[in-house]
Every structure is written in structure tokens, then in C-alpha cells.
Design a protein around this motif. Structure first.
Motif, PDB file in Angstrom:
ATOM      1  N   ALA A 200      62.738 113.503  48.896  1.00 58.45           N
ATOM      2  CA  ALA A 200      63.041 114.931  48.722  1.00 58.45           C
ATOM      3  C   ALA A 200      63.410 115.228  47.267  1.00 58.45           C
ATOM      4  N   GLY A 201      64.232 114.354  46.676  1.00 59.04           N
ATOM      5  CA  GLY A 201      64.617 114.553  45.280  1.00 59.04           C
ATOM      6  C   GLY A 201      63.435 114.397  44.336  1.00 59.04           C
ATOM      7  N   TYR A 202      62.533 113.499  44.700  1.00 59.77           N
ATOM      8  CA  TYR A 202      61.371 113.218  43.848  1.00 59.77           C
ATOM      9  C   TYR A 202      60.480 114.447  43.704  1.00 59.77           C
ATOM     10  N   VAL A 203      60.346 115.218  44.779  1.00 60.51           N
ATOM     11  CA  VAL A 203      59.454 116.390  44.727  1.00 60.51           C
ATOM     12  C   VAL A 203      60.214 117.700  44.481  1.00 60.51           C
ATOM     13  N   ALA A 204      61.546 117.618  44.350  1.00 63.47           N
ATOM     14  CA  ALA A 204      62.334 118.854  44.214  1.00 63.47           C
ATOM     15  C   ALA A 204      61.938 119.648  42.972  1.00 63.47           C
ATOM     16  N   GLY A 205      61.597 118.937  41.903  1.00 67.67           N
ATOM     17  CA  GLY A 205      61.192 119.626  40.675  1.00 67.67           C
ATOM     18  C   GLY A 205      59.907 120.421  40.878  1.00 67.67           C
ATOM     19  N   TYR A 206      58.982 119.864  41.639  1.00 66.16           N
ATOM     20  CA  TYR A 206      57.736 120.592  41.942  1.00 66.16           C
ATOM     21  C   TYR A 206      58.044 121.840  42.763  1.00 66.16           C
ATOM     22  N   ARG A 207      58.916 121.674  43.744  1.00 69.69           N
ATOM     23  CA  ARG A 207      59.267 122.816  44.610  1.00 69.69           C
ATOM     24  C   ARG A 207      59.910 123.928  43.785  1.00 69.69           C
ATOM     25  N   ARG A 208      60.829 123.541  42.910  1.00 65.66           N
ATOM     26  CA  ARG A 208      61.521 124.542  42.101  1.00 65.66           C
ATOM     27  C   ARG A 208      60.531 125.252  41.177  1.00 65.66           C
ATOM     28  N   TRP A 209      59.629 124.458  40.616  1.00 66.31           N
ATOM     29  CA  TRP A 209      58.628 125.048  39.710  1.00 66.31           C
ATOM     30  C   TRP A 209      57.792 126.083  40.470  1.00 66.31           C
ATOM     31  N   LEU A 210      57.347 125.713  41.660  1.00 66.22           N
ATOM     32  CA  LEU A 210      56.503 126.632  42.437  1.00 66.22           C
ATOM     33  C   LEU A 210      57.274 127.890  42.822  1.00 66.22           C
ATOM     34  N   ALA A 211      58.577 127.736  43.078  1.00 66.13           N
ATOM     35  CA  ALA A 211      59.390 128.885  43.483  1.00 66.13           C
ATOM     36  C   ALA A 211      59.658 129.824  42.319  1.00 66.13           C
ATOM     37  N   THR A 212      59.524 129.317  41.095  1.00 68.04           N
ATOM     38  CA  THR A 212      59.895 130.133  39.932  1.00 68.04           C
ATOM     39  C   THR A 212      58.687 130.524  39.073  1.00 68.04           C
ATOM     40  N   VAL A 223      50.418 121.726  40.318  1.00 68.08           N
ATOM     41  CA  VAL A 223      51.759 121.388  40.813  1.00 68.08           C
ATOM     42  C   VAL A 223      51.748 121.336  42.339  1.00 68.08           C
ATOM     43  N   ARG A 224      51.105 122.313  42.960  1.00 68.78           N
ATOM     44  CA  ARG A 224      50.994 122.336  44.416  1.00 68.78           C
ATOM     45  C   ARG A 224      50.288 121.070  44.911  1.00 68.78           C
ATOM     46  N   GLU A 225      49.249 120.666  44.191  1.00 66.58           N
ATOM     47  CA  GLU A 225      48.478 119.489  44.582  1.00 66.58           C
ATOM     48  C   GLU A 225      49.356 118.221  44.504  1.00 66.58           C
ATOM     49  N   ARG A 226      50.157 118.127  43.447  1.00 63.38           N
ATOM     50  CA  ARG A 226      51.045 116.963  43.315  1.00 63.38           C
ATOM     51  C   ARG A 226      52.067 116.917  44.433  1.00 63.38           C
ATOM     52  N   LEU A 227      52.644 118.065  44.727  1.00 62.89           N
ATOM     53  CA  LEU A 227      53.640 118.133  45.802  1.00 62.89           C
ATOM     54  C   LEU A 227      53.002 117.724  47.131  1.00 62.89           C
ATOM     55  N   ASP A 228      51.851 118.297  47.437  1.00 61.82           N
ATOM     56  CA  ASP A 228      51.195 117.997  48.715  1.00 61.82           C
ATOM     57  C   ASP A 228      50.795 116.530  48.792  1.00 61.82           C
ATOM     58  N   ARG A 229      50.287 116.001  47.671  1.00 63.24           N
ATOM     59  CA  ARG A 229      49.818 114.607  47.676  1.00 63.24           C
ATOM     60  C   ARG A 229      50.994 113.656  47.908  1.00 63.24           C
ATOM     61  N   GLN A 230      52.115 113.917  47.215  1.00 58.42           N
ATOM     62  CA  GLN A 230      53.273 113.033  47.365  1.00 58.42           C
ATOM     63  C   GLN A 230      53.837 113.109  48.791  1.00 58.42           C
ATOM     64  N   ARG A 231      53.930 114.335  49.304  1.00 58.88           N
ATOM     65  CA  ARG A 231      54.480 114.488  50.653  1.00 58.88           C
ATOM     66  C   ARG A 231      53.583 113.825  51.689  1.00 58.88           C
ATOM     67  N   ASP A 232      52.283 113.971  51.511  1.00 58.49           N
ATOM     68  CA  ASP A 232      51.340 113.361  52.439  1.00 58.49           C
ATOM     69  C   ASP A 232      51.379 111.829  52.346  1.00 58.49           C
ATOM     70  N   ALA A 233      51.473 111.321  51.118  1.00 56.67           N
ATOM     71  CA  ALA A 233      51.516 109.861  50.938  1.00 56.67           C
ATOM     72  C   ALA A 233      52.714 109.276  51.683  1.00 56.67           C
ATOM     73  N   TYR A 234      53.846 109.988  51.611  1.00 53.97           N
ATOM     74  CA  TYR A 234      55.055 109.494  52.278  1.00 53.97           C
ATOM     75  C   TYR A 234      54.956 109.679  53.799  1.00 53.97           C
ATOM     76  N   LEU A 235      54.806 110.934  54.227  1.00 55.43           N
ATOM     77  CA  LEU A 235      54.921 111.221  55.672  1.00 55.43           C
ATOM     78  C   LEU A 235      53.767 110.634  56.470  1.00 55.43           C
ATOM     79  N   ASN A 236      52.561 110.649  55.914  1.00 59.15           N
ATOM     80  CA  ASN A 236      51.404 110.144  56.654  1.00 59.15           C
ATOM     81  C   ASN A 236      50.934 108.789  56.148  1.00 59.15           C
ATOM     82  N   GLY A 237      51.650 108.232  55.198  1.00 65.25           N
ATOM     83  CA  GLY A 237      51.226 106.970  54.604  1.00 65.25           C
ATOM     84  C   GLY A 237      52.262 105.861  54.751  1.00 65.25           C
ATOM     85  N   TYR A 238      53.234 105.820  53.834  1.00 65.17           N
ATOM     86  CA  TYR A 238      54.086 104.626  53.753  1.00 65.17           C
ATOM     87  C   TYR A 238      55.471 104.762  54.373  1.00 65.17           C
ATOM     88  N   LYS A 239      55.823 105.933  54.907  1.00 64.29           N
ATOM     89  CA  LYS A 239      57.158 106.070  55.517  1.00 64.29           C
ATOM     90  C   LYS A 239      57.335 105.049  56.647  1.00 64.29           C
TER      91      LYS A 239
END
Ligand SMILES: C[S@@+](CC[C@H](N)C(=O)[O-])C[C@H]1O[C@@H](n2cnc3c(N)ncnc32)[C@H](O)[C@@H]1O
Length: 252
Positions: A200-212, A223-239
Motif C-alpha cells: 500500500a505504501g509503495y503505490v501511495a505516491g501513484y495514488r496521490r499523484w492521480l488524485a491531484t 502513472v495509472r498503468e504503473r499503479l495497476d501493474r503493481q497492484r495486479d502483480a501483488y494481488l494476482n501474482g506473488y501475494k
């Protein structure tokens, strides 16, 4: 390109799945020696600074190639009034020939770099041998690194380095540390909560950027692509497949 993305320390205490409570326990383990404690790949050196703050008998040398992280670590040391006992630098030449204690957290590649540009198995044995070579008998080390916490799935392998032998299991890592000349005083693994907080902390900067920023901004899609890729890698990949082991090691 994305110069206005906030630095990672705004959202993370450590650049690893490491809770504050665990960091204090690991620091207490290292505090039982006298002399200099070294860390390669220290990032902004939060763990190293906690060790020094807890032990007036210790000085620290932290090395990291990331100049911005080193700068932030120096500021933290000054803020805590311990800058006189802490050297943080990108100059690997300051590494002394011996130390009382050593830290490697997520930094195996900094202690024992890969031989080629190709994906390689992590060089655990080489990193631990190098750490051991700096310590006297009785010297202490904290070694934190990624492991397979269960048999690697194709989805996890694809999301990470692309090879099944990239990492070892916890038991294999303990054997590697023992072979490198350490007594293993403690073994633990990052919890699911530590992983979720880290991700969550790793992608927080992307989220804040998108919100602002406007969705029309030229970097918005990237930025959206990086956020989605990281979240997908974790939740659907290595978690739950990628683990992170913390070893407390005493030089034998
Ligand atoms: C996963 S981060 C861990 C940072 C820190 N140990 C922590 O847990 O917060 C790995 C760090 O290794 C650093 N690094 C990578 N290659 C390095 C090298 N050859 N020498 C020194 N540091 C290196 C990176 O800049 C990064 O800060």
C-alpha cells in the motif's frame, strides 16, 4: 518524467515489508555488540539509525547508491541528534575491513551483485559470505531477504524475476546462512499485514499523484498503468507466495 511523484519515505518507514515493532526487535539484537555497524543498500537507513539511537556504544556506516535516499537518511540522523555517530554515503570505498555488526535488508544484490544483465537466482550465499568475512567471531548480522514462502506459482514467477530458482525457501536460506559460518539465533517471516502495508505504501505516491492531477495530464496514463501493474502483480501474482525472511545471525 514524473519528477513530482513523492519520494518513497513519505509513505513507507522502510523500503521492505518491515513493521516498526520488528525493526525495534532487530535493532535490539544488533545492539549487543560494541563498535561499528555497517549496512550496504541501507536506503534512507531507518533501521541503522534505530540501532545507533538505541546503543551509545555503536557508530554506523551506511552505503547506498541512491543519493536522494542517503540525503534523507542524513537529515533523519541530524533530526535525531545522532549525526556524529552516523556516516551515510554512496561511496562504497568507505566500507571498513571489519565491523562489529552488519545489516542487509532486501539488499543481497548490493552485497553480491549479479554477474550479468540476465535474471539470475539471488546470490544469498555470496552476500552472506561477504558479510561473514567482515565480522569477528561473535559479531552479529541481520539479514532480510525475499524467499518463496510456498512453492512458486507460475503467476508469481511471471510477476517477479521470471525464474523458479530466483529464490529459495526459508529452510534453504537457514542452511545457506549456517554454511556461511553463522549461528542462526532467530528466524521469522514478514506477516501478511507487513506485506499489505508495504504494498500500500509503495503505490501511495501513484495514488496521490492521480488524485491531484487531471486525467488529461500527459503522464496520467503512465502513472495509472504503473499503479495497476503493481497492484495486479501483488494481488494476482506473488501475494502469499513471495515471502520475506528475517534472520538474526551470530558469526561462528
Ligand atoms: C529494497 S531497498 C532496501 C533499503 C533498506 N535496506 C530498507 O529496508 O529500507 C534496496 C536498496 O539497495 C540499494 N542498492 C542497490 N544496488 C546497490 C549497490 N550496488 N550498492 C549500494 N546500494 C545499492 C538501492 O538503492 C535500495 O535503496
Amino acid at each position: 518524467v514524473l519528477r513530482d511523484l513523492s519520494p518513497p519515505w513519505r509513505d513507507l518507514e522502510f523500503m521492505s515489508p518491515l513493521s516498526s515493532e520488528r525493526a525495534d526487535r532487530l535493532a535490539a539484537y544488533l545492539c549487543e555488540v560494541n563498535g561499528v555497524v555497517i549496512e550496504i543498500g541501507c536506503g534512507w537507513a531507518e533501521l541503522l539509525l534505530r540501532v545507533v539511537a538505541a546503543a551509545p556504544n555503536l557508530t554506523a556506516i551506511g552505503i547506498d547508491t541512491d543519493v536522494a535516499s542517503i540525503g534523507h537518511g542524513r537529515q533523519l540522523a541530524a533530526d535525531r541528534g545522532i549525526a556524529d555517530r552516523v556516516t551515510l554515503t554512496s561511496d562504497a570505498a568507505v566500507l571498513p575491513a571489519t565491523a562489529a555488526a552488519a545489516i542487509s535488508v532486501g539488499a543481497t544484490h548490493a552485497w553480491a551483485p549479479p554477474a550479468s544483465d540476465e535474471a539470475e537466482p539471488l546470490h544469498y550465499a555470496e552476500a552472506l559470505a561477504r558479510i561473514r568475512s567482515l565480522l569477528p567471531v561473535g559479531g552479529r548480522a541481520v539479514y532480510g531477504e525475499g524467499i518463496w514462502t510456498q512453492a512458486p506459482t507460475p503467476a508469481a514467477i511471471t510477476a517477479l524475476g521470471g525464474r523458479e530458482d530466483e529464490m529459495v525457501s526459508r529452510d534453504e536460506l537457514v542452511a545457506i546462512a549456517t554454511n556461511a559460518g553463522f549461528i542462526v539465533d532467530g528466524v521469522d517471516e514478514a506477516t501478511e499485514r507487513e506485506w499489505d502495508d508495504f504494498e500500500a505504501g509503495y503505490v501511495a505516491g501513484y495514488r496521490r499523484w492521480l488524485a491531484t492531477h487531471s486525467t488529461d495530464h500527459t503522464s496520467a496514463a503512465a502513472v495509472r498503468e504503473r499503479l495497476d501493474r503493481q497492484r495486479d502483480a501483488y494481488l494476482n501474482g506473488y501475494k502469499g507466495v513471495l515471502g520475506f525472511a528475517y534472520l538474526e545471525l551470530r558469526a561462528e
